[in-house]
Design an enzyme around this catalytic site. Structure first.
Site, PDB file in Angstrom:
ATOM      1  N   HIS A 253      41.490  47.667  55.189  1.00 53.16           N
ATOM      2  CA  HIS A 253      42.374  46.535  55.401  1.00 53.16           C
ATOM      3  C   HIS A 253      43.049  46.641  56.537  1.00 53.16           C
ATOM      4  CE1 HIS A 253      42.640  46.522  50.500  1.00 53.16           C
ATOM      5  NE2 HIS A 253      41.477  46.636  50.953  1.00 53.16           N
ATOM      6  N   TYR A 367      39.931  47.223  41.364  1.00 51.42           N
ATOM      7  CA  TYR A 367      38.696  47.118  41.381  1.00 51.42           C
ATOM      8  C   TYR A 367      37.985  47.914  40.437  1.00 51.42           C
ATOM      9  CZ  TYR A 367      38.415  45.542  46.317  1.00 51.42           C
ATOM     10  OH  TYR A 367      38.683  44.792  47.405  1.00 51.42           O
TER      11      TYR A 367
END
Ligand code: HEC
Length: 488
Positions: A253, A367
């Protein structure tokens, strides 16, 4: 037996306290697929195809098609019809995760049934408004990340591992540009965005963003500019670099994209670096969209410029991993695409000082299929204009400003990594009124750029190449319902 457990057994007070707690179900730590398999599959079928209970993936809903109606069905049940209520055994977070799971399964079934275009070389694709071919510009690149054009028509391409490459008349020059910054090339880090100053014919400035290596194997997104001279990146200036103690060691990220506003400002984005909570922390640069002057100075009218302890370049916050930034060619509005968790990819209209909610509100879950939150909205936090749940793994976005595809003028083109697709979004009055999947499954889409020559350029990973959409005049546009048309 643990001491705590023995205590609750031996002390009546503790037993009743823990019983009271048991009435409010806590979020489970198991994969939503397991929750479905153990609680729902015997009535709705292991593949959600229906059995005693109805099919949950055929897009027909008796009790409402929106997320909240589906959540209500699970929470409150339909006892008379044989659907149990789960509010006593499942937390709101688990129920939200089940809604995401049902959406994922439905989308998978739909995309199996939809013939999306998968453009092969020299094969024209019909879409709703234009027919096009996907033409390879250059191969031989290693994980291209971003594409930009010099005023003389040459193309600059960043390769994630840290090289800035030049493509001249369709030929990839063998030598990368020398003298670009050293990058932290691990995980999602590396050399990221490249942008050419709108006035670069006069001033020569090229902007680069990259994962800047810090102490103890940490990194943070940094911004430099420099000029190209005889194959070298020279006159380099650092425009944004965070204090060393704010660097993060996670490999994920970083963001990031650039966009100029044409009034002397440069916007850029930084992902939250794998630290969710940082996105809400104004003393940290990660998880934000920033605005600086084109030479790196901080505009005095930035929303947090005067606030003690805040990073003065912050323009918006609560942004998870913004990998697309684009300025609307007519309204000048700033649009951002944000890679979400599992579910909850976002398209946002970025306004100064606003909080875009991550991780307090999100349409996604973890996730691993464990629930995150059931909060998708909150006072004081911005809603996305569109969220993609299930995720498409949204990457870059650009408005089409060319004239070779006249009916696409000012539409937003959005790329996706996992779903390997390019979408066309029509935006009217700040809303997305139409979405179309132009094509799918020819590579992970890393960048989408409206080229100065009127073609739409795409950077693909796996297989790595730069390609462009060119009009295919011989094919009449499809009428009626186009292939791959998706609801907004
Ligand atoms: C004992 C059987 C049974 C179990 C277990 C069960 N369901 Fe149902 N479910 C039904 C039936 C029957 C209906 C139809 C109710 C009606 O006609 O209104 C239904 C309806 C629904 C609906 C609404 C469908 C619509 O068309 O609006 C949803 C959503 C749903 N179930 C999800 C779940 C989930 C998620 C689970 C597991 C947590 C679950 N169900 C467990 C039997 C069951």
């Amino acid at each position: 037996m643990s001491n705590a457990f023995r205590l609750t057994l031996t002390c009546g007070l503790f037993v009743s306290a823990s019983l009271a707690q048991a009435q409010a179900p806590q979020p489970s730590r198991r994969d939503v697929a397991d929750t479905y398999a153990s609680l729902c599959a015997n009535c709705h079928g292991p593949k959600l195809q229906g059995a005693l209970g109805p099919n949950l993936v055929d897009d027909t809903w008796k009790s409402g098609a929106d997320d909240e109606s589906i959540a209500r069905s699970i929470r409150e049940g339909q006892l008379a019809a044989g659907m149990p209520a789960f509010s006593g055994s499942l937390s709101p977070q688990d129920i939200r995760a089940l809604v995401i799971y049902i959406r994922e399964q439905g989308e998978e079934r739909r995309s199996q049934a939809t013939p999306f275009a998968k453009p092969a070389a020299d094969k024209a694709v019909r879409s709703e408004l234009h027919a096009f071919k996907l033409e390879t510009v250059t191969e031989g690149l290693d994980t291209p990340w971003s594409v930009a054009f010099l005023p003389d028509g040459r193309m600059l391409v960043t390769e994630k591992a840290g090289r800035l490459r030049v493509v001249e008349k369709g030929r990839l020059l063998p030598e990368p540009i020398a003298g670009t910054p050293d990058v932290w090339s691990k995980g999602q880090g590396g050399l990221l965005d490249v942008a050419v100053h709108p006035d670069s014919a006069k001033n020569g400035w090229i902007y680069l963003s990259y994962s800047d290596p810090g102490a103890n194997d940490s990194a943070m997104t940094a911004i430099v500019r420099g000029k190209l001279r005889e194959g070298r990146f020279v006159e380099q200036q650092t425009l944004f670099r965070a204090p060393a103690e704010l660097y993060r060691t996670a490999g994920v990220h970083f963001g990031s994209r650039f966009v100029f506003d044409g009034k002397g400002h440069l916007f850029f984005s930084i992902g939250e670096r794998g630290h969710k909570e940082d996105a809400q922390d104004l003393s940290r640069p990660n998880g934000k969209v920033h605005r600086i002057h084109e030479d790196g100075r901080i505009p005095k009218d930035n929303p947090f410029a005067g606030r003690e302890g805040a990073v003065a370049s912050i323009w918006s916050y609560g942004n998870r991993n913004p990998q697309g930034l684009a300025r609307h060619p007519v309204t000048g509005e700033l649009w951002e695409t944000e890679h979400g968790p599992r579910g909850g990819d976002e398209l946002n209209r970025i306004e100064p000082g606003r909080n875009y909610g991550w991780p307090v509100i999100t349409y996604g879950m973890n996730y691993d299929g464990t629930p995150m939150t059931d909060r998708t909205a909150q006072e004081g936090m911005q809603q996305p204009v569109v969220h993609w749940t299930p995720s498409i793994a949204v990457s870059a976005a650009d408005f089409y400003t060319g004239s070779r595809f006249p009916q696409w003028k000012n539409d937003l083109f959005v790329g996706a990594l996992a779903q390997q697709e390019v979408r066309r979004l029509r935006i009217e009055g700040g809303k997305v009124v139409q979405q179309e999947v132009l094509f799918k499954d020819v590579g992970r889409v890393r960048d989408v750029v409206s080229g100065p020559d009127g073609y739409l350029y795409i950077a693909f990973n796996d297989p790595d190449r730069i390609a462009r959409l060119v009009p295919a005049p011989a094919v009449k546009p499809a009428s009626g319902k186009a292939q791959g048309a998706a609801k907004p």
